[in-house]
Design an enzyme around this catalytic site. Structure first.
Site, PDB file in Angstrom:
ATOM      1  CB  SER A 161     -69.775  48.292 -64.278  1.00 39.42           C
ATOM      2  OG  SER A 161     -68.545  48.047 -63.617  1.00 39.42           O
ATOM      3  N   GLY A 188     -71.307  47.107 -58.098  1.00 36.29           N
ATOM      4  CA  GLY A 188     -71.195  46.546 -56.748  1.00 36.29           C
ATOM      5  C   GLY A 188     -72.232  47.094 -55.795  1.00 36.29           C
ATOM      6  CB  CYS A 204     -68.280  42.532 -64.747  1.00 34.97           C
ATOM      7  SG  CYS A 204     -69.031  43.276 -63.280  1.00 34.97           S
ATOM      8  CG  ASN A 205     -64.973  38.873 -60.544  1.00 37.97           C
ATOM      9  OD1 ASN A 205     -64.618  37.737 -60.302  1.00 37.97           O
ATOM     10  ND2 ASN A 205     -64.174  39.734 -61.166  1.00 37.97           N
ATOM     11  CB  CYS A 217     -63.349  43.620 -58.485  1.00 38.78           C
ATOM     12  SG  CYS A 217     -63.841  45.127 -59.359  1.00 38.78           S
ATOM     13  CG  HIS A 257     -62.795  48.334 -62.016  1.00 36.53           C
ATOM     14  ND1 HIS A 257     -63.928  47.675 -62.420  1.00 36.53           N
ATOM     15  CD2 HIS A 257     -62.873  49.582 -62.553  1.00 36.53           C
ATOM     16  CE1 HIS A 257     -64.667  48.487 -63.165  1.00 36.53           C
ATOM     17  NE2 HIS A 257     -64.048  49.651 -63.261  1.00 36.53           N
TER      18      HIS A 257
END
Ligand code: DGL
Length: 280
Positions: free
Chosen positions: A20, A52, A83-84, A197, A199
């Site tokens: 994302s 999310g 991306c989880n 995540c 990030h």
């Protein structure tokens, strides 16, 4: 007698990475090391960030629409959904629609629970990932006697984006997001935190700095790189890998920023037009 083809005859694979936002670059760093030969494409669906916060139906529809356009435009040999929040939901429909391999990024609950000494493990993820049946199933199958605390942070991914762009992010803001992952149960306390995540590994130094006590942080990137590498075959010779191609759906990705995080030369960002009709 049969012999292996010379290394120069191997074809360098084209690998599409998708997230994302900038988070997938934490996985890309490992992939770039594992596959110096590969042509990489990095795509960020920043117009829909953060994933999310999306409902499951909206997220599936969005990822399928983005992937239709990206695959038609770039013809990758394999895709890494880095991306989880997306991987815990959309891998089955992606695999049903496209004939190429998809590698996902899912919470590393198994290795965390295998190695925890205190049997207190926390999973730091987006609210979407902690709600998933997929995540519950990982706990059922692999937690054993570990107590697993799921922490869905609404702000940590946006804070990571801001920090990567050089904006001021205070330690107090980060500390507040991770605090629920530090649990004391009687004489035991959390010793392992899963970074679920993509990030979050981008903030690892800051996470260590503000953590109430030292823990093992589990980042699945190296395991994903090994999995991808085994799928796309042996490394082809490449002394000068092609610059990475960048796509986004909102603002063009900043090539200098991507190079700084991901460690590979990148071309100027291109926009993926989500208004244009999808390829047939
Ligand atoms: N990087 C994404 C992940 O691994 C999530 C960020 C978002 O909420 O969009 O889950």
């Amino acid at each position: 007698m049969s012999s292996l083809p010379p290394a120069t005859a191997l074809r360098a694979p084209t690998i599409l990475m998708f997230d994302s936002g900038l988070g997938g670059l934490s996985v890309f760093r490992e992939l770039a090391r594992a596959r110096p030969d590969a042509r990489f494409i990095y795509a960020a669906d920043d117009a829909a960030f953060p994933y999310g916060a999306l409902s499951e139906d909206a997220l599936v529809a969005r990822v399928m629409a983005v992937m239709d356009r990206l695959i038609a435009r770039t013809a990758p040999d394999a895709v890494v959904v880095s991306c989880n929040t997306a991987s815990t939901l959309v891998l089955p429909p992606l695999r049903a629609r496209f004939a190429i391999p998809f590698v996902g990024t899912v919470p590393a609950i198994k290795p965390a629970c295998e190695s925890s000494l205190t049997r207190e493990v926390s999973v730091l993820a987006t609210p979407g990932t902690v709600r998933r049946d997929y995540t519950q199933k990982l706990i059922q199958d692999f937690a054993g006697d570990c107590h697993v605390t799921l922490v869905g942070s609404t702000r940590l991914a946006p804070l990571a984006e801001a920090a990567m762009r050089g904006e001021e992010v205070s330690n107090a803001e980060i500390a507040a997001e991770i605090a629920p992952a530090f649990v004391r149960e009687g004489r035991s306390r959390t010793d392992t935190v899963v970074l679920a995540c993509t990030h979050y590994p981008l903030l690892l130094d800051r996470l260590k700095q503000v953590a109430p006590w030292p823990v093992r942080w589990i980042d699945p990137a190296a395991a994903i790189a090994r999995r991808l590498s085994s799928l796309v075959g042996p490394v082809a010779f490449a002394s000068n890998p092609a610059p990475m191609r960048l796509f986004s759906t909102g603002r063009p990705l900043d090539a200098a920023l991507v190079e700084r995080i991901g460690g590979r030369r990148s071309r100027s960002g291109e926009i993926l037009d989500m208004e244009a009709s999808a390829p047939a």
